[in-house]
Scaffold this motif. Structure first.
Motif, PDB file in Angstrom:
ATOM      1  N   ILE A   1       0.824  -1.204   0.000  1.00  8.43           N
ATOM      2  CA  ILE A   1       0.000   0.000   0.000  1.00  8.43           C
ATOM      3  C   ILE A   1       0.861   1.257   0.000  1.00  8.43           C
ATOM      4  CG2 ILE A   1      -1.719   1.322   1.298  1.00  8.43           C
ATOM      5  CD1 ILE A   1      -2.834  -1.356   2.282  1.00  8.43           C
ATOM      6  N   SER A   2       1.786   1.339   0.965  1.00 11.09           N
ATOM      7  CA  SER A   2       2.623   2.545   1.068  1.00 11.09           C
ATOM      8  C   SER A   2       3.806   2.517   0.115  1.00 11.09           C
ATOM      9  CB  SER A   2       3.139   2.700   2.506  1.00 11.09           C
ATOM     10  OG  SER A   2       4.105   1.697   2.811  1.00 11.09           O
TER      11      SER A   2
ATOM     12  N   VAL B   1       5.547 -14.448   8.022  1.00 12.29           N
ATOM     13  CA  VAL B   1       4.983 -14.993   6.797  1.00 12.29           C
ATOM     14  C   VAL B   1       3.968 -14.012   6.235  1.00 12.29           C
ATOM     15  CG1 VAL B   1       5.320 -17.394   7.418  1.00 12.29           C
ATOM     16  CG2 VAL B   1       3.225 -16.262   8.115  1.00 12.29           C
ATOM     17  N   GLY B   2       3.712 -14.099   4.917  1.00 12.77           N
ATOM     18  CA  GLY B   2       2.707 -13.275   4.303  1.00 12.77           C
ATOM     19  C   GLY B   2       3.239 -11.934   3.844  1.00 12.77           C
ATOM     20  N   ILE B   3       2.315 -11.076   3.404  1.00  7.99           N
ATOM     21  CA  ILE B   3       2.685  -9.747   2.948  1.00  7.99           C
ATOM     22  C   ILE B   3       1.941  -8.721   3.784  1.00  7.99           C
ATOM     23  CG2 ILE B   3       3.145 -10.504   0.592  1.00  7.99           C
ATOM     24  CD1 ILE B   3       0.404  -9.347  -0.146  1.00  7.99           C
ATOM     25  N   SER B   4       2.423  -7.493   3.745  1.00  7.76           N
ATOM     26  CA  SER B   4       1.814  -6.445   4.549  1.00  7.76           C
ATOM     27  C   SER B   4       0.458  -6.050   3.986  1.00  7.76           C
ATOM     28  CB  SER B   4       2.734  -5.230   4.594  1.00  7.76           C
ATOM     29  OG  SER B   4       2.120  -4.180   5.308  1.00  7.76           O
TER      30      SER B   4
ATOM     31  N   ARG C   1      -1.292  11.475   8.788  1.00  2.00           N
ATOM     32  CA  ARG C   1      -2.055  11.416  10.019  1.00  2.00           C
ATOM     33  C   ARG C   1      -3.002  10.225  10.077  1.00  2.00           C
ATOM     34  NH1 ARG C   1      -4.535  17.233  11.333  1.00  2.00           N
ATOM     35  NH2 ARG C   1      -4.953  16.096  13.272  1.00  2.00           N
ATOM     36  N   ALA C   2      -3.216   9.531   8.967  1.00  2.00           N
ATOM     37  CA  ALA C   2      -4.142   8.398   8.949  1.00  2.00           C
ATOM     38  C   ALA C   2      -3.512   7.177   9.612  1.00  2.00           C
ATOM     39  CB  ALA C   2      -4.531   8.067   7.518  1.00  2.00           C
TER      40      ALA C   2
ATOM     41  N   SER D   1     -10.947   1.277   6.624  1.00  2.00           N
ATOM     42  CA  SER D   1     -11.848   0.502   5.759  1.00  2.00           C
ATOM     43  C   SER D   1     -11.235   0.204   4.399  1.00  2.00           C
ATOM     44  CB  SER D   1     -13.174   1.265   5.579  1.00  2.00           C
ATOM     45  OG  SER D   1     -12.949   2.548   5.015  1.00  2.00           O
ATOM     46  N   VAL D   2     -10.413   1.130   3.883  1.00  2.00           N
ATOM     47  CA  VAL D   2      -9.792   0.913   2.579  1.00  2.00           C
ATOM     48  C   VAL D   2      -8.831  -0.263   2.621  1.00  2.00           C
ATOM     49  CG1 VAL D   2      -8.290   1.921   0.811  1.00  2.00           C
ATOM     50  CG2 VAL D   2     -10.032   3.333   1.927  1.00  2.00           C
ATOM     51  N   GLU D   3      -7.976  -0.300   3.644  1.00  2.00           N
ATOM     52  CA  GLU D   3      -7.024  -1.405   3.763  1.00  2.00           C
ATOM     53  C   GLU D   3      -7.740  -2.733   3.968  1.00  2.00           C
ATOM     54  OE1 GLU D   3      -2.872   0.471   5.400  1.00  2.00           O
ATOM     55  OE2 GLU D   3      -4.328  -0.186   6.902  1.00  2.00           O
ATOM     56  N   ARG D   4      -8.808  -2.723   4.745  1.00  2.00           N
ATOM     57  CA  ARG D   4      -9.554  -3.963   4.990  1.00  2.00           C
ATOM     58  C   ARG D   4     -10.226  -4.462   3.710  1.00  2.00           C
ATOM     59  NH1 ARG D   4     -10.533  -4.912  10.683  1.00  2.00           N
ATOM     60  NH2 ARG D   4      -9.509  -3.269  11.882  1.00  2.00           N
ATOM     61  N   LEU D   5     -10.718  -3.530   2.918  1.00  2.00           N
ATOM     62  CA  LEU D   5     -11.324  -3.904   1.646  1.00  2.00           C
ATOM     63  C   LEU D   5     -10.282  -4.506   0.703  1.00  2.00           C
ATOM     64  CD1 LEU D   5     -13.773  -3.953  -0.213  1.00  2.00           C
ATOM     65  CD2 LEU D   5     -13.224  -1.609  -0.894  1.00  2.00           C
ATOM     66  N   LEU D   6      -9.105  -3.872   0.651  1.00  2.00           N
ATOM     67  CA  LEU D   6      -8.022  -4.386  -0.193  1.00  2.00           C
ATOM     68  C   LEU D   6      -7.592  -5.777   0.262  1.00  2.00           C
ATOM     69  CD1 LEU D   6      -5.802  -1.199  -0.591  1.00  2.00           C
ATOM     70  CD2 LEU D   6      -7.110  -2.341  -2.384  1.00  2.00           C
TER      71      LEU D   6
END
Length: 230
Positions: free
Chosen positions: A52-53, A110-113, A197-198, A203-208
């Motif tokens: 994401i970042s 394990v996994g990705i961010s 500041r976020a 919700s955006v990250e959870r949706l992704l």
């Protein structure tokens, strides 16, 4: 071959590869390449990024052309600091996940961010990364070794970070550990801030994250059998 392109497992020489951890956010591939090329020919260098970042996650991998070059770099650079942080370095092996410092069997890394990154405050100074890992891995898979924020002398500043591979795990960790007593200190646990500041966990990250799960299921699903025709 592009030295900054992540090689496949079949192309890698794990005996000639090093894991580099505790990297400051200011460190990039070019800086590390300039550092390691002084010690031997570098075949590949990779810093896994947050999807994401697009920032690296504090660790990476460098592969030399020969095992002796990797051993030499490990010996010469032991204890070196970049931007005030001591690099953590070790040899990799064929069982290591190329996106994490330890194997999946270890129960973490394990996994990705996906953004399930937590900030932990008011830590007792004697709490280290190992203790933090043992405490928080009970709630799910950690995708990297927990990080204690330290000063230039290596002393804990009383806060740190852990990151999970699912929001279910990070939500449970907050519910169970926020306000808990850890080494005689009442700690605070919340989602860490992103750039700006976020906070993570929105919700955006959870949706992704949900979309990513769906895509994985589709890509790994068994192919349907073709119907017989007469």
């Amino acid at each position: 071959m592009n030295v900054f392109k992540k090689p496949s497992d079949s192309e890698r020489n794990f005996q000639a590869s090093l894991y580099i951890g505790n990297l400051d956010s200011l460190v990039d591939e070019t800086l590390l390449y300039e550092l390691f090329i002084q010690l031997g020919p570098v075949r590949s260098l990779n810093l896994p990024k947050d999807r994401i970042s697009r920032k690296h996650q504090g660790y990476g991998f460098v592969e030399f052309r020969g095992v002796q070059d990797a051993d030499y770099a490990l010996e010469i650079l032991r204890g070196i600091r970049l931007y005030g942080r001591t690099l953590k370095m070790k040899k990799t092996d064929h069982q290591s996940n190329t996106n994490a410092p330890s194997s999946a069997g270890a129960g973490d890394d394990v996994g990705i961010s996906i953004g399930a990154r937590l900030f932990i405050k008011n830590l007792n100074p004697i709490v280290d990364e190992k203790y933090l890992k043992e405490t928080f891995k009970k709630f799910g898979n950690l995708i990297e070794t927990p990080q204690i924020v330290r000063d230039e002398e290596g002393y804990s500043k009383g806060h740190g970070f852990v990151e999970y591979d699912s929001f279910e795990s990070s939500d449970e960790a907050i519910e169970r550990m926020n306000g808990a007593i850890l080494m005689n200190n009442k700690i605070g646990v919340e989602y860490a801030y992103k750039e700006g500041r976020a906070k993570h966990g929105d919700s955006v990250e959870r949706l992704l994250a949900e979309k990513a799960k769906t895509n994985v299921k589709r890509s790994t699903g068994k192919p349907k059998k073709a119907k017989k025709t007469h």
